[in-house]
Structures are given as structure tokens and as C-alpha cells.
Design a protein around this motif. Sequence first.
Motif, mmCIF file in Angstrom:
data_model
loop_
_atom_site.group_PDB
_atom_site.id
_atom_site.type_symbol
_atom_site.label_atom_id
_atom_site.label_comp_id
_atom_site.label_asym_id
_atom_site.label_seq_id
_atom_site.Cartn_x
_atom_site.Cartn_y
_atom_site.Cartn_z
ATOM 1 N N TRP A 21 0.813 -1.213 0.000
ATOM 2 C CA TRP A 21 0.000 0.000 0.000
ATOM 3 C C TRP A 21 0.846 1.263 0.000
ATOM 4 C CZ3 TRP A 21 -4.758 -0.884 -1.291
ATOM 5 C CH2 TRP A 21 -5.356 -2.097 -0.957
ATOM 6 N N TRP A 22 2.102 1.150 0.415
ATOM 7 C CA TRP A 22 2.970 2.328 0.586
ATOM 8 C C TRP A 22 3.054 3.162 -0.692
ATOM 9 C CZ3 TRP A 22 4.633 4.776 4.692
ATOM 10 C CH2 TRP A 22 5.663 5.705 4.569
ATOM 11 N N GLU A 23 3.168 2.500 -1.836
ATOM 12 C CA GLU A 23 3.310 3.211 -3.114
ATOM 13 C C GLU A 23 2.038 3.949 -3.515
ATOM 14 O OE1 GLU A 23 6.178 3.679 -4.692
ATOM 15 O OE2 GLU A 23 7.031 2.596 -2.981
ATOM 16 N N LYS A 24 0.929 3.623 -2.909
ATOM 17 C CA LYS A 24 -0.340 4.266 -3.231
ATOM 18 C C LYS A 24 -0.562 5.551 -2.434
ATOM 19 C CE LYS A 24 -2.467 -0.102 -4.547
ATOM 20 N NZ LYS A 24 -2.194 0.023 -5.946
ATOM 21 N N LEU A 25 0.324 5.832 -1.478
ATOM 22 C CA LEU A 25 0.184 7.025 -0.644
ATOM 23 C C LEU A 25 0.744 8.271 -1.331
ATOM 24 C CD1 LEU A 25 1.354 5.647 2.827
ATOM 25 C CD2 LEU A 25 -0.985 5.882 1.985
ATOM 26 N N THR A 26 0.170 9.423 -0.984
ATOM 27 C CA THR A 26 0.750 10.685 -1.415
ATOM 28 C C THR A 26 1.976 10.945 -0.546
ATOM 29 O OG1 THR A 26 -0.512 12.022 0.173
ATOM 30 C CG2 THR A 26 -1.544 11.613 -1.991
ATOM 31 N N LEU A 27 2.802 11.893 -0.953
ATOM 32 C CA LEU A 27 3.993 12.216 -0.165
ATOM 33 C C LEU A 27 3.601 12.666 1.243
ATOM 34 C CD1 LEU A 27 7.050 12.424 -0.125
ATOM 35 C CD2 LEU A 27 6.836 14.753 -1.015
ATOM 36 N N LYS A 38 5.870 5.413 14.464
ATOM 37 C CA LYS A 38 6.683 5.499 15.681
ATOM 38 C C LYS A 38 5.860 5.166 16.926
ATOM 39 C CE LYS A 38 9.719 8.886 13.620
ATOM 40 N NZ LYS A 38 10.145 10.268 13.590
ATOM 41 N N PHE A 39 4.540 5.264 16.797
ATOM 42 C CA PHE A 39 3.657 4.957 17.919
ATOM 43 C C PHE A 39 3.022 3.578 17.781
ATOM 44 C CE2 PHE A 39 3.773 9.573 17.575
ATOM 45 C CZ PHE A 39 4.158 9.908 18.862
ATOM 46 N N GLY A 40 3.481 2.811 16.800
ATOM 47 C CA GLY A 40 2.993 1.448 16.647
ATOM 48 C C GLY A 40 1.907 1.247 15.608
ATOM 49 N N TYR A 41 1.495 2.305 14.928
ATOM 50 C CA TYR A 41 0.464 2.166 13.900
ATOM 51 C C TYR A 41 1.045 1.491 12.666
ATOM 52 C CZ TYR A 41 -2.962 5.086 16.298
ATOM 53 O OH TYR A 41 -3.870 5.578 17.193
ATOM 54 N N GLU A 42 0.231 0.655 12.029
ATOM 55 C CA GLU A 42 0.629 -0.044 10.809
ATOM 56 C C GLU A 42 -0.379 0.234 9.710
ATOM 57 O OE1 GLU A 42 1.156 -4.185 11.585
ATOM 58 O OE2 GLU A 42 2.707 -3.823 13.083
ATOM 59 N N LEU A 43 0.127 0.519 8.525
ATOM 60 C CA LEU A 43 -0.715 0.796 7.364
ATOM 61 C C LEU A 43 -1.444 -0.479 6.962
ATOM 62 C CD1 LEU A 43 -1.594 2.715 5.084
ATOM 63 C CD2 LEU A 43 0.494 2.059 3.867
ATOM 64 N N GLN A 44 -2.774 -0.406 6.896
ATOM 65 C CA GLN A 44 -3.585 -1.575 6.554
ATOM 66 C C GLN A 44 -4.037 -1.552 5.097
ATOM 67 O OE1 GLN A 44 -3.963 -4.157 8.684
ATOM 68 N NE2 GLN A 44 -2.570 -2.948 9.939
ATOM 69 N N PHE A 45 -4.546 -0.404 4.650
ATOM 70 C CA PHE A 45 -5.002 -0.292 3.272
ATOM 71 C C PHE A 45 -5.226 1.173 2.927
ATOM 72 C CE2 PHE A 45 -8.728 -1.103 5.930
ATOM 73 C CZ PHE A 45 -9.611 -0.111 5.536
ATOM 74 N N VAL A 46 -5.459 1.407 1.634
ATOM 75 C CA VAL A 46 -5.740 2.761 1.135
ATOM 76 C C VAL A 46 -7.039 2.679 0.341
ATOM 77 C CG1 VAL A 46 -4.933 4.648 -0.318
ATOM 78 C CG2 VAL A 46 -3.279 3.298 0.980
#
Length: 81
Positions: A21-27, A38-46
Motif C-alpha cells: 500500500w505504501w506506493e499508493k500514498l501521497t507524499l 513510531k507509535f505502533g500504527y501499521e498501514l492496513q489499506f488505502v
Amino acid sequence: MQSEKKPLVERRGVQPEHSVWWEKLTLAQKFSASSLGKFGYELQFVRKSEGKSLAVLTCNNGVATISDDGEIDTSPNIQIR
């Protein structure tokens, strides 16, 4: 009697930069996602809708969203199934 050493276990999970999903994010979303990481959150989807994207991250039982412009909402009105 010697105790056996257990191998170290990686507990952080996948780095956000390695997520599909990282490549689908804006800058702006990438900067915000890195901050939340840094607070433990993980990207799930976009989610993309009407030309805009919304990144959804989770941490334990918490959910956060990041808008196209990088605005973080840690109390979004969203339900994840």
C-alpha cells in the motif's frame, strides 16, 4: 543444567515502506504514516474515492486515517470489518 537460548523474535512487523500500500500514498500521507509508525500504527489499506485517497492504519484496537494532504485523524468515523 543449561537453559537453551531462544532466538530473537522480530516484533515490529513489516516496515511501512515495504507494504504494498505504501506506493499508493501521497507524499504527505507517507510523512504522516511514518510519524504514526513510531507509535505502533501499521498501514492496513488505502481507499480511493472520488479522486481522493484515505490511508487507514491500526494500532492494537485503535484506528487512524490520513487524508490526501496528510491530515491525521485518530478518532475517525470508520468501521473496519
